[in-house]
Write an enzyme that holds these catalytic residues in place. Structure first.
Site, PDB file in Angstrom:
ATOM      1  CG  ASP A  35      -0.291  -0.416   2.510  1.00  0.00           C
ATOM      2  OD1 ASP A  35       0.956  -0.349   2.597  1.00  0.00           O
ATOM      3  OD2 ASP A  35      -1.006  -0.780   3.453  1.00  0.00           O
ATOM      4  CG  ASP A  87      -9.010  -0.723  11.656  1.00  0.00           C
ATOM      5  OD1 ASP A  87      -8.092  -1.506  11.297  1.00  0.00           O
ATOM      6  OD2 ASP A  87      -9.274   0.314  11.027  1.00  0.00           O
ATOM      7  CG  HIS A 140      -6.031  -1.866   8.673  1.00  0.00           C
ATOM      8  ND1 HIS A 140      -6.002  -0.524   8.976  1.00  0.00           N
ATOM      9  CD2 HIS A 140      -4.772  -2.306   8.945  1.00  0.00           C
ATOM     10  CE1 HIS A 140      -4.803  -0.172   9.384  1.00  0.00           C
ATOM     11  NE2 HIS A 140      -4.031  -1.232   9.383  1.00  0.00           N
ATOM     12  CD  GLU A 175      -8.632   1.576   7.743  1.00  0.00           C
ATOM     13  OE1 GLU A 175      -8.614   0.547   8.447  1.00  0.00           O
ATOM     14  OE2 GLU A 175      -7.981   2.608   8.036  1.00  0.00           O
TER      15      GLU A 175
END
Ligand code: PGA
Length: 261
Positions: A67, A136, A138, A143
């Site tokens: 990413d 979270d 991810h 996400e």
């Protein structure tokens, strides 16, 4: 998926670096999908040590990014291109030609996303993809509620991720970009081997949901359950909420050493 519980981050780094070294001995020009963040650093340190000691020759390895932030100038020290060059490409003695990533500075960002998916396919696909996990859940920057079939695309970071990553930007959340390009979950699932490393108590809940919860877009890492060769390496703290921890320990203890990850 296979879950391996290790005593600490250094042991996890060593285990995964050895799997990468074994891959490079079988396939010297393997395409190594690398992740950024704090967690994978022990992997890169251990792999670089193996290269220095002559335990593995990584000179033909290829490296690709997972990413990238959108809008950080090319040479920004926290662009993931800069981070991967600093933490992986240079320590392994590779040239920048052996390294690819999505272009977060492109004028045509949608075109850059599609171009990156094409480039990964043209390179023969990723042989081993390292992954961290967000608090979270991810993976990459996919996400919660990312499509499990998603391709490389632009995502908006959650507030939680921007808070988590502010430490790389002098603790100033305003400097953390809102947007990123990330390999999609569908893209990630095309790698031949997925290896997720998680360390520390802060990851325990996300790890438990990933491994023992249902496959659900709200926990993007749970998509690893769909992959035929996914390995989750966790330290004791990150494993602390796994109900099946005794089973995972027994299984790994009984695994023949020749088998690797
Ligand atoms: P971290 O990031 O390794 O810095 O905790 C993991 C991630 O966000 O994927």
């Amino acid at each position: 998926m296979e879950v391996v519980i290790v005593p600490d981050a250094a042991a996890g780094g060593e285990l995964i670096a050895e799997a990468m070294a074994a891959l490079l001995r079988r396939k010297p020009d393997a395409l190594l999908g690398v992740a950024t963040g704090s967690t994978p650093v022990p992997i890169y340190d251990a792999l670089a040590a193996k290269v220095r000691s002559g335990a593995v020759d990584a000179s033909r390895a290829r490296v690709c990014q997972l990413d990238e932030y959108v809008g950080l100038p090319g040479g920004h020290p926290e662009s993931y291109r800069s981070v991967v060059l600093r933490q992986v490409v240079e320590p392994l003695g590779l040239s920048t030609e052996s390294f690819m990533g999505p272009d977060g500075t492109a004028e045509d960002l949608l075109g850059a996303c599609a171009a990156y998916d094409r480039a990964l396919a043209a390179a023969g696909g990723v042989d081993i993809q390292l992954l961290g996990i967000g608090t979270d859940g991810h993976i990459g920057f996919n996400e919660p509620c990312s499509s499990l079939a998603s391709r490389t695309r632009i995502k908006t970071l959650t507030e939680q991720t921007r808070v988590d990553n502010a430490r790389f930007f002098d603790g100033d959340i305003d400097q953390v970009p809102h947007h990123v390009i990330t390999q999609g979950i569908g893209t990630i699932l095309e790698a031949r081997h997925l290896v997720l490393l998680a360390t520390g108590e802060g990851k325990a809940e996300a790890v438990a949901q990933t491994v023992e919860g249902p496959v659900a877009a709200v926990v993007p890492a749970s998509a690893l359950q769909l992959h035929p060769h996914a390995t989750v390496v966790v330290d004791e703290a990150a494993a602390s909420k796994l109900k099946l921890a005794p089973y995972f320990r027994a299984t790994y203890a009984a695994k023949p050493s020749w088998q690797g990850l």
